[in-house]
Design a protein around this motif. Structure first.
Motif, PDB file in Angstrom:
ATOM      1  N   VAL A   1     -16.484  23.536 -49.877  1.00  0.00           N
ATOM      2  CA  VAL A   1     -15.486  23.386 -50.932  1.00  0.00           C
ATOM      3  C   VAL A   1     -14.098  23.603 -50.339  1.00  0.00           C
ATOM      4  O   VAL A   1     -13.862  24.564 -49.604  1.00  0.00           O
ATOM      5  CB  VAL A   1     -15.743  24.383 -52.077  1.00  0.00           C
ATOM      6  N   PHE A   2     -13.199  22.712 -50.692  1.00  0.00           N
ATOM      7  CA  PHE A   2     -11.806  22.749 -50.259  1.00  0.00           C
ATOM      8  C   PHE A   2     -10.946  22.961 -51.502  1.00  0.00           C
ATOM      9  O   PHE A   2     -11.081  22.231 -52.484  1.00  0.00           O
ATOM     10  CB  PHE A   2     -11.481  21.433 -49.541  1.00  0.00           C
ATOM     11  N   ILE A   3     -10.075  23.968 -51.479  1.00  0.00           N
ATOM     12  CA  ILE A   3      -9.259  24.333 -52.641  1.00  0.00           C
ATOM     13  C   ILE A   3      -7.788  24.272 -52.246  1.00  0.00           C
ATOM     14  O   ILE A   3      -7.394  24.804 -51.202  1.00  0.00           O
ATOM     15  CB  ILE A   3      -9.618  25.745 -53.139  1.00  0.00           C
ATOM     16  N   PHE A   4      -6.965  23.625 -53.081  1.00  0.00           N
ATOM     17  CA  PHE A   4      -5.542  23.506 -52.765  1.00  0.00           C
ATOM     18  C   PHE A   4      -4.729  23.335 -54.040  1.00  0.00           C
ATOM     19  O   PHE A   4      -5.232  22.844 -55.053  1.00  0.00           O
ATOM     20  CB  PHE A   4      -5.290  22.341 -51.806  1.00  0.00           C
ATOM     21  N   PRO A   5      -3.447  23.715 -54.027  1.00  0.00           N
ATOM     22  CA  PRO A   5      -2.583  23.551 -55.191  1.00  0.00           C
ATOM     23  C   PRO A   5      -1.945  22.173 -55.206  1.00  0.00           C
ATOM     24  O   PRO A   5      -1.838  21.503 -54.171  1.00  0.00           O
ATOM     25  CB  PRO A   5      -1.519  24.638 -54.992  1.00  0.00           C
ATOM     26  N   GLN A   6      -1.467  21.770 -56.360  1.00  0.00           N
ATOM     27  CA  GLN A   6      -0.902  20.424 -56.506  1.00  0.00           C
ATOM     28  C   GLN A   6       0.369  20.244 -55.695  1.00  0.00           C
ATOM     29  O   GLN A   6       0.749  19.126 -55.352  1.00  0.00           O
ATOM     30  CB  GLN A   6      -0.662  20.109 -57.990  1.00  0.00           C
ATOM     31  N   ASN A   7       1.040  21.332 -55.347  1.00  0.00           N
ATOM     32  CA  ASN A   7       2.311  21.225 -54.641  1.00  0.00           C
ATOM     33  C   ASN A   7       2.160  21.231 -53.118  1.00  0.00           C
ATOM     34  O   ASN A   7       3.165  21.227 -52.397  1.00  0.00           O
ATOM     35  CB  ASN A   7       3.278  22.329 -55.080  1.00  0.00           C
ATOM     36  N   LEU A   8       0.923  21.229 -52.618  1.00  0.00           N
ATOM     37  CA  LEU A   8       0.698  21.079 -51.186  1.00  0.00           C
ATOM     38  C   LEU A   8       0.764  19.601 -50.829  1.00  0.00           C
ATOM     39  O   LEU A   8       0.126  18.769 -51.465  1.00  0.00           O
ATOM     40  CB  LEU A   8      -0.682  21.630 -50.808  1.00  0.00           C
ATOM     41  N   TRP A   9       1.544  19.249 -49.817  1.00  0.00           N
ATOM     42  CA  TRP A   9       1.596  17.851 -49.386  1.00  0.00           C
ATOM     43  C   TRP A   9       0.261  17.467 -48.774  1.00  0.00           C
ATOM     44  O   TRP A   9      -0.273  18.156 -47.896  1.00  0.00           O
ATOM     45  CB  TRP A   9       2.732  17.650 -48.383  1.00  0.00           C
ATOM     46  N   HIS A  10      -0.291  16.337 -49.247  1.00  0.00           N
ATOM     47  CA  HIS A  10      -1.609  15.901 -48.789  1.00  0.00           C
ATOM     48  C   HIS A  10      -1.715  14.385 -48.893  1.00  0.00           C
ATOM     49  O   HIS A  10      -0.880  13.727 -49.517  1.00  0.00           O
ATOM     50  CB  HIS A  10      -2.720  16.570 -49.597  1.00  0.00           C
ATOM     51  N   SER A  11      -2.751  13.853 -48.287  1.00  0.00           N
ATOM     52  CA  SER A  11      -2.980  12.410 -48.321  1.00  0.00           C
ATOM     53  C   SER A  11      -4.464  12.148 -48.107  1.00  0.00           C
ATOM     54  O   SER A  11      -5.210  13.015 -47.653  1.00  0.00           O
ATOM     55  CB  SER A  11      -2.159  11.692 -47.243  1.00  0.00           C
ATOM     56  N   GLY A  12      -4.875  10.932 -48.457  1.00  0.00           N
ATOM     57  CA  GLY A  12      -6.252  10.508 -48.236  1.00  0.00           C
ATOM     58  C   GLY A  12      -6.282   9.418 -47.181  1.00  0.00           C
ATOM     59  O   GLY A  12      -5.746   8.334 -47.382  1.00  0.00           O
ATOM     60  N   ALA A  13      -6.872   9.723 -46.046  1.00  0.00           N
ATOM     61  CA  ALA A  13      -6.802   8.819 -44.903  1.00  0.00           C
ATOM     62  C   ALA A  13      -7.844   7.709 -45.001  1.00  0.00           C
ATOM     63  O   ALA A  13      -8.829   7.820 -45.735  1.00  0.00           O
ATOM     64  CB  ALA A  13      -7.025   9.609 -43.613  1.00  0.00           C
ATOM     65  N   PRO A  14      -7.635   6.633 -44.247  1.00  0.00           N
ATOM     66  CA  PRO A  14      -8.644   5.570 -44.184  1.00  0.00           C
ATOM     67  C   PRO A  14      -9.962   6.085 -43.601  1.00  0.00           C
ATOM     68  O   PRO A  14      -9.988   7.067 -42.862  1.00  0.00           O
ATOM     69  CB  PRO A  14      -8.001   4.537 -43.253  1.00  0.00           C
ATOM     70  N   ASN A  15     -11.038   5.416 -43.963  1.00  0.00           N
ATOM     71  CA  ASN A  15     -12.361   5.761 -43.432  1.00  0.00           C
ATOM     72  C   ASN A  15     -12.709   4.772 -42.320  1.00  0.00           C
ATOM     73  O   ASN A  15     -13.093   3.636 -42.591  1.00  0.00           O
ATOM     74  CB  ASN A  15     -13.400   5.712 -44.548  1.00  0.00           C
ATOM     75  N   HIS A  16     -12.577   5.215 -41.081  1.00  0.00           N
ATOM     76  CA  HIS A  16     -12.878   4.367 -39.930  1.00  0.00           C
ATOM     77  C   HIS A  16     -14.253   4.659 -39.340  1.00  0.00           C
ATOM     78  O   HIS A  16     -14.576   4.192 -38.249  1.00  0.00           O
ATOM     79  CB  HIS A  16     -11.808   4.543 -38.857  1.00  0.00           C
ATOM     80  N   SER A  17     -15.065   5.431 -40.056  1.00  0.00           N
ATOM     81  CA  SER A  17     -16.395   5.802 -39.567  1.00  0.00           C
ATOM     82  C   SER A  17     -17.439   4.831 -40.093  1.00  0.00           C
ATOM     83  O   SER A  17     -17.122   3.837 -40.759  1.00  0.00           O
ATOM     84  CB  SER A  17     -16.732   7.222 -40.018  1.00  0.00           C
ATOM     85  N   THR A  18     -18.701   5.139 -39.821  1.00  0.00           N
ATOM     86  CA  THR A  18     -19.818   4.362 -40.361  1.00  0.00           C
ATOM     87  C   THR A  18     -20.429   5.045 -41.581  1.00  0.00           C
ATOM     88  O   THR A  18     -21.460   4.593 -42.088  1.00  0.00           O
ATOM     89  CB  THR A  18     -20.904   4.181 -39.287  1.00  0.00           C
ATOM     90  N   LEU A  19     -19.816   6.130 -42.048  1.00  0.00           N
ATOM     91  CA  LEU A  19     -20.339   6.914 -43.164  1.00  0.00           C
ATOM     92  C   LEU A  19     -19.481   6.712 -44.402  1.00  0.00           C
ATOM     93  O   LEU A  19     -18.287   6.415 -44.310  1.00  0.00           O
ATOM     94  CB  LEU A  19     -20.361   8.399 -42.802  1.00  0.00           C
ATOM     95  N   THR A  20     -20.090   6.880 -45.567  1.00  0.00           N
ATOM     96  CA  THR A  20     -19.367   6.803 -46.832  1.00  0.00           C
ATOM     97  C   THR A  20     -18.861   8.178 -47.225  1.00  0.00           C
ATOM     98  O   THR A  20     -19.635   9.144 -47.249  1.00  0.00           O
ATOM     99  CB  THR A  20     -20.258   6.241 -47.944  1.00  0.00           C
ATOM    100  N   ARG A  21     -17.571   8.264 -47.501  1.00  0.00           N
ATOM    101  CA  ARG A  21     -16.973   9.517 -47.963  1.00  0.00           C
ATOM    102  C   ARG A  21     -17.275   9.714 -49.446  1.00  0.00           C
ATOM    103  O   ARG A  21     -17.094   8.804 -50.262  1.00  0.00           O
ATOM    104  CB  ARG A  21     -15.466   9.485 -47.768  1.00  0.00           C
ATOM    105  N   ARG A  22     -17.712  10.929 -49.796  1.00  0.00           N
ATOM    106  CA  ARG A  22     -17.890  11.303 -51.202  1.00  0.00           C
ATOM    107  C   ARG A  22     -17.266  12.672 -51.425  1.00  0.00           C
ATOM    108  O   ARG A  22     -17.666  13.652 -50.809  1.00  0.00           O
ATOM    109  CB  ARG A  22     -19.371  11.345 -51.578  1.00  0.00           C
ATOM    110  N   GLN A  23     -16.279  12.720 -52.314  1.00  0.00           N
ATOM    111  CA  GLN A  23     -15.642  13.977 -52.693  1.00  0.00           C
ATOM    112  C   GLN A  23     -15.465  14.000 -54.211  1.00  0.00           C
ATOM    113  O   GLN A  23     -15.093  12.990 -54.816  1.00  0.00           O
ATOM    114  CB  GLN A  23     -14.290  14.151 -51.993  1.00  0.00           C
ATOM    115  N   LEU A  24     -15.712  15.151 -54.785  1.00  0.00           N
ATOM    116  CA  LEU A  24     -15.607  15.332 -56.226  1.00  0.00           C
ATOM    117  C   LEU A  24     -14.582  16.423 -56.492  1.00  0.00           C
ATOM    118  O   LEU A  24     -14.741  17.561 -56.031  1.00  0.00           O
ATOM    119  CB  LEU A  24     -16.970  15.717 -56.796  1.00  0.00           C
TER     120      LEU A  24
END
Length: 266
Positions: free
Chosen positions: A185-208
């Motif tokens: 589990v990854f926990i962070f506040p809305q005011n932290l700068w973040h991004s969602g990077a491209p998936n260059h792997s052979t696996l499917t990313r799943r995050q809820l």
């Protein structure tokens, strides 16, 4: 109601200092399996796509809804955000392998940003307060970078910061990728700068993602919760779904009986 008490002081301090927490092995292998089975069913009802952003995901399956009051996470959120809180948002993100960065309707990546409304949350001297906190349940193997991982700028919630480039394809000197195993589990506040990077792997990313905010902020996913979510709901779930009073004033000044999570605050 059972009051859950533990010493969260070290986690609270780390969260306040760094702007994020990565907790290992929060969900069991069986829970991860059941959540992924639920997600399989949800995706079967969606048009074929390389990427999905499915909001109000707690409405889509009871297995996902069970995370609303996840007992290993919720007490920590109470310590971080206070007891007068609600479920603010729930959304499922799925990113299939996309090494060529083919454009998709829901995007295979998201540029650098802070969460929040338009134009923005109020800020003082370039600093925005923490208005809500997101809990990200990692449900696929993201133990290595460049699998569609979330990128963050540690400590960027506590300083007047803006990235030199908001393009996620450009590596920043102070960025890190959150790597984790299914059940972490990854926990962070809305005011932290973040991004969602491209998936260059052979696996499917799943995050809820499940987000929590003070109950006086309007939730993103719904005006009122569905009868299905409220059926046989515990007092804690009723609070987290915003059902504490018919009087809107109580969202700001609730009676103790309306906010059972107060027993988890110390």
């Amino acid at each position: 109601m059972t009051t859950i008490r533990a010493d969260y002081s070290e986690w609270v301090q780390k969260f306040n200092d760094d702007g994020f927490l990565l907790l290992k092995g929060v969900l069991s292998e069986d829970k991860v399996r059941r959540l992924n089975a639920a997600i399989d069913g949800i995706l079967d009802d969606e048009p074929e796509s390389l990427a999905y952003n499915i909001y109000n995901s707690v409405e889509r399956h009871d297995e996902i809804a069970s995370l609303i009051e996840e007992p290993t996470v919720l007490p920590l959120i109470v310590q971080l955000l206070g007891y007068n809180i609600q479920l603010h948002i729930s959304h499922l993100t799925v990113r299939k392998p996309n090494p060529g960065d083919a454009p998709t309707a829901t995007n295979s990546f998201i540029n650098w940003h802070q969460d929040g409304p338009l134009p923005q949350f109020p800020n003082i001297g370039g600093l925005t307060a923490t208005y809500y906190i997101k809990v990200c349940y990692i449900l696929s193997d993201m133990s290595e970078p460049n699998r569609g991982n979330t990128k963050i700028i540690p400590k960027s919630h506590n300083r007047a910061y803006r990235p030199e480039s908001e393009n996620v394809r450009e590596m920043l000197s102070d960025e890190i990728q959150i790597c984790g195993d299914p059940g972490d589990v990854f926990i962070f506040p809305q005011n932290l700068w973040h991004s969602g990077a491209p998936n260059h792997s052979t696996l499917t990313r799943r995050q809820l993602f499940l987000g929590y905010s003070p109950i006086w902020i309007r939730p993103i996913d719904y005006k009122v919760p569905s009868e299905r979510l409220l059926k046989d709901a515990s007092p804690i779930r009723k609070q987290l779904l915003g059902m504490i009073s018919d009087n809107p004033f109580n969202y700001y000044v609730p009676d103790d009986s309306m906010v059972p999570l107060k027993e988890w605050s110390w």
